[in-house]
Each structure stands twice: as structure tokens, then as C-alpha cells.
Scaffold this motif. Structure first.
Motif, PDB file in Angstrom:
ATOM      1  N   ARG A  11       0.957  -1.323  -0.156  1.00 22.18           N
ATOM      2  CA  ARG A  11       0.049   0.160  -0.066  1.00 22.18           C
ATOM      3  C   ARG A  11       0.849   1.354   0.171  1.00 22.18           C
ATOM      4  NH1 ARG A  11      -3.387   1.322   5.161  1.00 22.18           N
ATOM      5  NH2 ARG A  11      -4.491  -0.716   4.442  1.00 22.18           N
TER       6      ARG A  11
ATOM      7  N   ALA B 219      -4.095   3.168  -6.099  1.00 19.92           N
ATOM      8  CA  ALA B 219      -5.109   2.526  -5.282  1.00 19.92           C
ATOM      9  C   ALA B 219      -6.326   2.507  -5.974  1.00 19.92           C
ATOM     10  CB  ALA B 219      -5.146   2.932  -3.844  1.00 19.92           C
ATOM     11  N   GLU B 220      -7.104   1.475  -5.865  1.00 15.50           N
ATOM     12  CA  GLU B 220      -8.447   1.273  -6.498  1.00 15.50           C
ATOM     13  C   GLU B 220      -9.498   0.496  -5.449  1.00 15.50           C
ATOM     14  OE1 GLU B 220      -9.133  -1.195  -9.862  1.00 15.50           O
ATOM     15  OE2 GLU B 220      -7.054  -0.668 -10.166  1.00 15.50           O
ATOM     16  N   THR B 221     -10.643   0.822  -5.506  1.00 24.83           N
ATOM     17  CA  THR B 221     -11.665   0.008  -4.658  1.00 24.83           C
ATOM     18  C   THR B 221     -12.359  -0.991  -5.664  1.00 24.83           C
ATOM     19  OG1 THR B 221     -13.378   1.464  -5.094  1.00 24.83           O
ATOM     20  CG2 THR B 221     -12.141   1.976  -3.314  1.00 24.83           C
TER      21      THR B 221
ATOM     22  N   HIS C  36     -12.205  -6.806  -2.570  1.00 25.99           N
ATOM     23  CA  HIS C  36     -10.625  -6.043  -2.213  1.00 25.99           C
ATOM     24  C   HIS C  36     -10.258  -6.893  -0.795  1.00 25.99           C
ATOM     25  CE1 HIS C  36      -7.287  -3.599  -1.696  1.00 25.99           C
ATOM     26  NE2 HIS C  36      -7.494  -3.194  -3.157  1.00 25.99           N
TER      27      HIS C  36
ATOM     28  N   LEU D   3     -10.874  -0.873   1.300  1.00 25.21           N
ATOM     29  CA  LEU D   3     -10.996  -0.354  -0.123  1.00 25.21           C
ATOM     30  C   LEU D   3     -11.995  -1.116  -0.572  1.00 25.21           C
ATOM     31  CD1 LEU D   3      -7.112  -0.223  -0.843  1.00 25.21           C
ATOM     32  CD2 LEU D   3      -8.884   1.692  -0.498  1.00 25.21           C
TER      33      LEU D   3
ATOM     34  N   ASP E  61     -16.921   3.561  -7.011  1.00 22.63           N
ATOM     35  CA  ASP E  61     -15.731   2.912  -6.938  1.00 22.63           C
ATOM     36  C   ASP E  61     -14.929   4.259  -7.334  1.00 22.63           C
ATOM     37  OD1 ASP E  61     -15.729   0.418  -5.738  1.00 22.63           O
ATOM     38  OD2 ASP E  61     -16.824   0.049  -7.811  1.00 22.63           O
TER      39      ASP E  61
ATOM     40  N   TYR F 136      -4.071   5.938  -1.357  1.00 21.09           N
ATOM     41  CA  TYR F 136      -5.076   5.419  -0.227  1.00 21.09           C
ATOM     42  C   TYR F 136      -5.892   6.083   0.417  1.00 21.09           C
ATOM     43  CZ  TYR F 136      -6.275   2.652   3.777  1.00 21.09           C
ATOM     44  OH  TYR F 136      -7.049   2.352   4.991  1.00 21.09           O
TER      45      TYR F 136
ATOM     46  N   ILE G   7      -8.630   8.073  -1.588  1.00 22.68           N
ATOM     47  CA  ILE G   7      -9.724   7.332  -1.563  1.00 22.68           C
ATOM     48  C   ILE G   7     -10.701   7.244  -0.266  1.00 22.68           C
ATOM     49  CG2 ILE G   7     -10.707   4.878  -1.571  1.00 22.68           C
ATOM     50  CD1 ILE G   7      -8.548   4.492  -3.765  1.00 22.68           C
ATOM     51  N   GLN G   8      -9.781   7.326   0.885  1.00 23.94           N
ATOM     52  CA  GLN G   8     -10.442   7.441   2.245  1.00 23.94           C
ATOM     53  C   GLN G   8     -11.220   8.903   2.515  1.00 23.94           C
ATOM     54  OE1 GLN G   8     -10.611   4.459   4.030  1.00 23.94           O
ATOM     55  NE2 GLN G   8      -9.412   3.897   2.323  1.00 23.94           N
TER      56      GLN G   8
END
Length: 131
Positions: free
Chosen positions: A9, A15-17, A21, A26, A91, A108, A111-112
Motif C-alpha cells: 500500500r 489504489a483502487e476499490t 478487495h 478499499l 468505486d 489510499y 480514497i478514504q
């Protein structure tokens, strides 16, 4: 999540969801809304925050691309899919633009932040698909 995945990470620039996962944070988030409202929510986020710039929006395909232009640069692709009436999946895929081949977990973290905003704006159903 294994030690290897934790290290990966931080030493990756992407990074992807998705639904399956290994990292629970994620996994795809599902919202009680329509795809149109999901896209509109993301448009509002990206338009009203000077940190982001929208590159393209395809409402009929449920996709949007944006860039982070302030601070560390990154490219974001958001996919909004209505899987059932009033059950919409969102996503994200984030790639950091840098000289180094890793971003120390920045993608990461982006995305959060995006999911935290979406969770406040839309009614969250779940973040793990149950079929």
C-alpha cells in the motif's frame, strides 16, 4: 491484511476499490440513491473544492475523471453504477503523479477522504456486497 499487502500500500502509486478487495477499507461502498445523484454529488465535490479539477464527465456511463491540482498531484477515476433501484455502487481509482514509483499511501488516503465525503452526503447502505 497481510504484512506484504500493508507494505505494498505504501510502496505503490496506485489504489483502487472493488467488491472483493482484501483490504476492507478499499471495498466498494453502496448508497441508497440513484446513479444521477451520485454523479451530481461527486461533481459538486470536485467543482466546489479548489484542490480538484474535473477532466471529464460521462453521466450515461457513470464515470468521471478528475485531477488533484493542489499539493501532491493525482488522477482520479470515479465510477458510479446503479445495481438495483436505489442501490448505487461508487468505486474510485487513484494514481499519484510523481517522479518516484510510490506515494507512501497517498492514493489510499485520497480514497478514504472521498468515501468520507460521500458517506456524509449520501445514505450509506453497506460497503461489502451481499448477493
Amino acid at each position: 491484511m497481510s504484512f506484504r499487502q500493508t507494505i505494498a500500500r505504501y510502496f505503490s502509486d496506485h489504489a483502487e476499490t472493488n467488491d472483493v478487495h482484501m483490504d476492507p477499507s478499499l471495498k466498494t461502498h453502496y448508497y441508497k440513491t440513484t446513479a444521477g445523484k451520485g454523479i451530481s454529488m461527486l461533481e459538486n465535490l470536485f467543482q466546489n473544492n479548489p484542490k480538484y479539477r474535473i477532466n471529464a464527465v460521462s453521466k450515461d456511463r457513470g464515470e468521471m475523471s478528475a485531477s488533484i491540482v493542489k499539493g501532491k498531484k493525482a488522477f482520479i477515476v470515479a465510477t458510479v453504477t446503479m445495481v438495483r433501484p436505489h442501490r448505487t455502487a461508487i468505486d474510485f481509482s487513484v494514481t499519484t503523479e510523481s517522479v518516484l514509483p510510490f506515494d507512501f499511501g497517498y492514493s489510499y488516503k485520497v480514497i478514504q477522504e472521498l468515501y468520507a465525503y460521500a458517506d456524509k452526503e449520501l445514505p450509506l447502505i453497506e460497503n461489502i456486497r451481499q448477493s
